[in-house]
Design an enzyme around this catalytic site. Structure first.
Site, PDB file in Angstrom:
ATOM      1  CG  HIS A   1      -1.972  -1.219   1.200  1.00  0.00           C
ATOM      2  ND1 HIS A   1      -2.308  -1.791   2.453  1.00  0.00           N
ATOM      3  CD2 HIS A   1      -2.772  -1.584   0.067  1.00  0.00           C
ATOM      4  CE1 HIS A   1      -3.230  -2.575   1.911  1.00  0.00           C
ATOM      5  NE2 HIS A   1      -3.278  -2.686   0.694  1.00  0.00           N
TER       6      HIS A   1
ATOM      7  CD  GLU B   1      -1.011   0.269   4.815  1.00  0.00           C
ATOM      8  OE1 GLU B   1       0.049  -1.034   4.914  1.00  0.00           O
ATOM      9  OE2 GLU B   1      -2.107   0.277   4.778  1.00  0.00           O
TER      10      GLU B   1
ATOM     11  CG  HIS C   1       0.648  -4.318   4.934  1.00  0.00           C
ATOM     12  ND1 HIS C   1      -0.395  -3.956   4.013  1.00  0.00           N
ATOM     13  CD2 HIS C   1       1.188  -5.450   4.523  1.00  0.00           C
ATOM     14  CE1 HIS C   1      -0.440  -4.709   3.005  1.00  0.00           C
ATOM     15  NE2 HIS C   1       0.343  -5.601   3.299  1.00  0.00           N
TER      16      HIS C   1
ATOM     17  CD  GLU D   1      -1.403  -4.236   8.885  1.00  0.00           C
ATOM     18  OE1 GLU D   1      -0.891  -3.085   8.868  1.00  0.00           O
ATOM     19  OE2 GLU D   1      -2.096  -4.541   8.028  1.00  0.00           O
TER      20      GLU D   1
END
Length: 469
Positions: free
Chosen positions: A83, A86, A197, A288
């Site tokens: 993304h 990110e 991410h 993440e």
């Protein structure tokens, strides 16, 4: 040393010092080229394809055999910036490259052992176009999607809608960045992977989706290798400075031990980690790594220190379980032999690659394997598997098949034998919906360098010769 030579040396040192900041796509390319030019013995630079806007998707491979696969050496990968907004993964992966190369040159044991036993592929940005469009808001910034406005982590063929319902994969309709990763998975036998991410602090593992079949247990969608996935997620979380606490982001869900089943967190269709696992035989996590998607640059040094130990510990887990060859009745390693573990009914059975190799990530314990290959007796063996990562090697075991003795027609074709070159174009018939393809020679093609990049590399070589002379 002359003053002009000293100035030239200082120029290269300053140009190659990796700063804690957000490098643009051109700067990342230049940095990767520089690392490759100065470390050709342990580094290989290649592109897996292009973004929608035509930007190269650069991958840097590191290892003592960085340019090509070596039998018995597992393939690992990290993917960043899927993304575009990110962005921490871009920074962490560049720092990881710098750390691995520096430590190897300094003969630090941890780096020597890792690069001697593992081939590590690093894709700093899967979505360079999205990064170009990204704004710096912590949560609600633009740039998540690619140039076509598509979320790349919703664009992969989905096992639960495609495999179970026997729908065609329609890969030609996928985004160019997604097609590049799919092709990448077919040229390398990746064993373990993670995509980086931001926006939360948790290690997420498959499955991300479900068709509410037997895989659905409570609120989680459980993969056949769930015990391994939970272990892998905990390895990252427990080696991270704070992820294991599970509640570091004030506006996020609380995650026990800092890990979560993907589906239990939220349903995701068309994700990359499920695709890696089902079709690529590669166990992948989604990491993440920051509460803020675009952390302030002043926080980057501390975020690197938070993640450094975890990034390295996770790579080491590629040495879990068992690896080896499947060898036919004539003593030749064979491609597309099915290697199954009792109690683990993978949607697409794990098969040997073009070298006749198999890799299975498994926790220590006793496991019963069943190996099948056309024209040969079904082989069943029980193995006692130790913990491999501490020794930087999974257990090694070759499966030796016995040919079925029967009268056959002289014109009947022989079963496929694995070869380590591109001429091996025939294979045993796989299950069509599993979309198996040949693993051709990996490593990718490196596009012709720009004159500016080439000049820089030539100048550096000349500088080294002057210093040596």
């Amino acid at each position: 040393m002359s003053s002009s030579l000293l100035l030239l040396l200082l120029f290269f040192v300053s140009a190659w010092t990796l700063e804690f900041r957000y490098h643009n796509n051109r700067e990342i390319e230049q940095y990767l080229r520089q690392v490759y030019a100065s470390n050709p013995d342990i580094v290989h630079l290649y592109s897996i394809g292009k973004s929608v806007r035509g930007q190269q998707l650069w991958v840097l491979a590191l290892g003592v055999s960085a340019h090509r696969h070596t039998i018995g050496i597992p393939e690992f990968k990290y993917v960043g910036n899927m993304h575009g907004n990110e962005v921490l993964g871009r920074v962490l992966l560049l720092q990881l490259i710098d750390d691995l190369v520096r430590a190897y040159r300094n003969k630090e044991t941890w780096s020597l052992r890792l690069l001697n036993s593992t081939r590590i592929h690093i894709l700093p940005t899967m979505n360079p176009d999205g990064f170009d469009d990204a704004s710096t808001h912590c949560q609600y910034s633009q740039g998540r999607f690619n140039h076509n406005g598509v979320d790349l982590n919703r664009n992969f063929p989905d096992a639960f809608s495609g495999l179970q319902q026997h729908q065609p994969l329609k890969e030609e309709k996928r985004e160019s960045e997604v097609r590049a990763v799919i092709g990448w998975l077919r040229t390398e036998t990746f064993v373990l992977s993670a995509n980086l991410h931001g926006g939360a602090l948790v290690a997420s593992y498959p499955y991300d989706n479900s068709n509410r079949g037997s895989e659905l247990v409570g609120r989680a969608s459980i993969a056949p290798d769930d015990d391994v996935f939970v272990h892998l997620a905990k390895v990252y979380s427990n080696n991270h400075a704070s992820m294991h606490q599970g509640d570091r982001c004030s506006d996020s869900t609380t995650f026990p031990d800092g890990i979560t089943n993907g589906y239990q967190w939220y349903r995701l269709q068309g994700g990359m980690q499920d695709y890696n696992y089902v079709w690529g035989q590669c166990l992948e996590l989604t990491l993440e790594l920051s509460c803020c998607k675009y952390p302030p640059f002043k926080e980057l040094p501390s975020l690197w220190m938070d993640n450094r130990k975890a990034l390295l510990a996770f790579i080491q887990q590629v040495h879990l379980g068992v690896k080896g060859l499947v060898i036919d009745g004539s003593g030749v390693p064979v491609q597309n032999a099915v290697v199954e573990v009792k109690g683990r009914s993978n949607m697409c059975p794990f098969r040997t690659n073009q070298h006749g190799e198999y890799y299975r990530l498994l926790l220590p314990g006793n496991y019963t394997f069943t190996v099948t290959y056309p024209g040969h007796e079904v082989l069943t063996e029980t193995l006692s598997i130790p913990h491999g990562p501490d020794h930087y090697s999974a257990m090694k075991h070759n499966f030796l098949l016995r040919r079925i003795l029967k009268t056959t027609s002289p014109t009947q074709p022989n079963p496929t034998r694995a070869k380590s070159n591109k001429a091996n174009l025939s294979q045993a018939n796989p299950t069509p919906t599993c979309n198996y393809t040949l693993h051709l020679e990996g490593g990718g093609a490196m596009p012709r360098p720009s004159w500016r990049g080439l000049a820089l590399e030539i100048s550096f070589v000349a500088l080294l010769r002057l210093l040596i002379d």
